[in-house]
Scaffold this motif. Structure first.
Motif, PDB file in Angstrom:
ATOM      1  N   ALA A  80      -2.727   5.467  -8.997  1.00  0.00           N
ATOM      2  CA  ALA A  80      -1.787   4.397  -9.350  1.00  0.00           C
ATOM      3  C   ALA A  80      -0.607   4.387  -8.388  1.00  0.00           C
ATOM      4  CB  ALA A  80      -1.303   4.565 -10.786  1.00  0.00           C
ATOM      5  N   VAL A  81      -0.103   5.576  -8.042  1.00  0.00           N
ATOM      6  CA  VAL A  81       1.016   5.673  -7.096  1.00  0.00           C
ATOM      7  C   VAL A  81       0.585   5.168  -5.721  1.00  0.00           C
ATOM      8  CG1 VAL A  81       2.560   7.269  -5.899  1.00  0.00           C
ATOM      9  CG2 VAL A  81       2.063   7.604  -8.328  1.00  0.00           C
ATOM     10  N   LEU A  82      -0.568   5.612  -5.247  1.00  0.00           N
ATOM     11  CA  LEU A  82      -1.072   5.193  -3.947  1.00  0.00           C
ATOM     12  C   LEU A  82      -1.295   3.681  -3.896  1.00  0.00           C
ATOM     13  CD1 LEU A  82      -3.652   8.064  -3.404  1.00  0.00           C
ATOM     14  CD2 LEU A  82      -1.748   7.573  -1.869  1.00  0.00           C
ATOM     15  N   THR A  83      -1.881   3.142  -4.959  1.00  0.00           N
ATOM     16  CA  THR A  83      -2.183   1.716  -4.990  1.00  0.00           C
ATOM     17  C   THR A  83      -0.909   0.884  -5.013  1.00  0.00           C
ATOM     18  OG1 THR A  83      -4.246   2.175  -6.182  1.00  0.00           O
ATOM     19  CG2 THR A  83      -3.441  -0.099  -6.220  1.00  0.00           C
ATOM     20  N   ASP A  84       0.021   1.240  -5.888  1.00  0.00           N
ATOM     21  CA  ASP A  84       1.277   0.488  -5.978  1.00  0.00           C
ATOM     22  C   ASP A  84       2.052   0.560  -4.661  1.00  0.00           C
ATOM     23  OD1 ASP A  84       0.636  -0.137  -8.573  1.00  0.00           O
ATOM     24  OD2 ASP A  84       2.039   1.282  -9.485  1.00  0.00           O
ATOM     25  N   LEU A  85       2.055   1.738  -4.052  1.00  0.00           N
ATOM     26  CA  LEU A  85       2.766   1.923  -2.785  1.00  0.00           C
ATOM     27  C   LEU A  85       2.137   1.060  -1.688  1.00  0.00           C
ATOM     28  CD1 LEU A  85       5.033   3.578  -1.421  1.00  0.00           C
ATOM     29  CD2 LEU A  85       3.324   5.367  -0.992  1.00  0.00           C
ATOM     30  N   ALA A  86       0.814   1.098  -1.595  1.00  0.00           N
ATOM     31  CA  ALA A  86       0.115   0.304  -0.581  1.00  0.00           C
ATOM     32  C   ALA A  86       0.352  -1.188  -0.782  1.00  0.00           C
ATOM     33  CB  ALA A  86      -1.377   0.613  -0.613  1.00  0.00           C
ATOM     34  N   ARG A  87       0.347  -1.623  -2.031  1.00  0.00           N
ATOM     35  CA  ARG A  87       0.566  -3.044  -2.308  1.00  0.00           C
ATOM     36  C   ARG A  87       2.010  -3.449  -1.999  1.00  0.00           C
ATOM     37  NH1 ARG A  87      -3.485  -5.453  -5.580  1.00  0.00           N
ATOM     38  NH2 ARG A  87      -1.970  -6.954  -6.405  1.00  0.00           N
ATOM     39  N   THR A  88       2.954  -2.601  -2.364  1.00  0.00           N
ATOM     40  CA  THR A  88       4.357  -2.912  -2.107  1.00  0.00           C
ATOM     41  C   THR A  88       4.656  -2.983  -0.615  1.00  0.00           C
ATOM     42  OG1 THR A  88       5.055  -1.876  -4.181  1.00  0.00           O
ATOM     43  CG2 THR A  88       6.733  -2.126  -2.471  1.00  0.00           C
ATOM     44  N   LEU A  89       4.114  -2.024   0.138  1.00  0.00           N
ATOM     45  CA  LEU A  89       4.370  -1.961   1.577  1.00  0.00           C
ATOM     46  C   LEU A  89       3.401  -2.821   2.380  1.00  0.00           C
ATOM     47  CD1 LEU A  89       5.038   1.878   1.913  1.00  0.00           C
ATOM     48  CD2 LEU A  89       6.732   0.033   1.846  1.00  0.00           C
ATOM     49  N   ARG A  90       2.405  -3.394   1.711  1.00  0.00           N
ATOM     50  CA  ARG A  90       1.386  -4.236   2.356  1.00  0.00           C
ATOM     51  C   ARG A  90       0.731  -3.484   3.516  1.00  0.00           C
ATOM     52  NH1 ARG A  90       1.102  -9.257   0.506  1.00  0.00           N
ATOM     53  NH2 ARG A  90      -0.039  -9.951   2.374  1.00  0.00           N
ATOM     54  N   MET A  91       0.259  -2.294   3.184  1.00  0.00           N
ATOM     55  CA  MET A  91      -0.492  -1.491   4.141  1.00  0.00           C
ATOM     56  C   MET A  91      -1.729  -0.949   3.440  1.00  0.00           C
ATOM     57  SD  MET A  91       2.188   1.735   4.362  1.00  0.00           S
ATOM     58  CE  MET A  91       1.254   2.787   5.471  1.00  0.00           C
ATOM     59  N   ARG A  92      -2.658  -0.430   4.187  1.00  0.00           N
ATOM     60  CA  ARG A  92      -3.903   0.037   3.601  1.00  0.00           C
ATOM     61  C   ARG A  92      -3.715   1.355   2.834  1.00  0.00           C
ATOM     62  NH1 ARG A  92      -5.774  -3.585   2.097  1.00  0.00           N
ATOM     63  NH2 ARG A  92      -6.661  -5.225   3.385  1.00  0.00           N
TER      64      ARG A  92
END
Length: 210
Positions: free
Chosen positions: A69-81
């Protein structure tokens, strides 16, 4: 069957029913490069540092699941893979290497200055700031994962690469991971391969609405 993911789709939560096959792929890939399930290998792969704090491949992979969940939210927020951050986290857990306080401070300061992150600027010459970051890196897994993403952004800047995004080239990813995770002149091919293994399992889930 969901539609195929496109390059600009944001990452989504991992499907835990895929754990066994994804873990098998990760383990086979690392073994092909000389990293066994546990330990440094005999010999340790060229230019790969494996410390006494290294964990097993299984535990490293399960760290990704525990903090998906942390990885996914972070990737979505920063718009990176997500695979870029996840590769860095898995490699760090598996080899026992981690960000230094000074690297973390530099990365977070850069992201604050770029308005990617809100917060105060820290002082790498201030022992109190260094001590606080070292403790937080050791004790707070979410902080450590977030700092990994910020450090990747800073590393890309230092290399003159574009900011990590949703459609990075393989060459850009290889250079970034080689610089960020490599030692002794490693060119990033091993880490790029690991990224591609994780992306093999992340990419088909994008656009499914999970």
């Amino acid at each position: 069957m969901p539609p195929p993911a496109v390059a600009t789709d944001l990452d989504v939560r991992f499907d835990t029913s895929r754990r066994a096959v994804a873990l098998t792929d990760v383990g086979l890939y690392l073994r092909s490069w000389g990293l066994p399930e546990r330990g440094a290998g005999d010999p340790t792969p060229t230019s790969t540092t494996v410390t006494s704090g290294a964990d097993s491949t299984t535990n490293a992979f399960d760290t990704l699941l525990a903090y998906d969940a942390v990885l996914t939210d972070l990737a979505r927020t920063l718009r990176m893979r997500k695979a870029l951050i996840a590769t860095s986290v898995l490699w760090s857990v598996r080899t026992g290497t981690t960000l230094s306080p000074h690297t973390t401070i530099a990365a977070r300061n850069y992201c604050v200055q770029q308005r990617i992150l809100r917060g105060p600027l820290l002082d790498a010459s201030d022992s109190a700031d260094v001590r606080a970051v070292r403790q937080k890196t050791r004790d707070d897994d979410k902080f450590r994962i977030n700092s990994t993403a910020y450090a990747l952004i800073k590393a890309a800047h230092d290399l003159g690469l574009p900011r990590p995004g949703l459609a990075d080239t393989a060459e850009s990813t290889r250079r970034l991971l080689g610089d960020f995770l490599g030692s002794g002149g490693l060119d990033g091919s091993t880490q790029l391969g690991l990224y591609q293994v994780l992306e093999k399992h992340y990419a088909p889930l994008r656009g499914t609405g999970r």
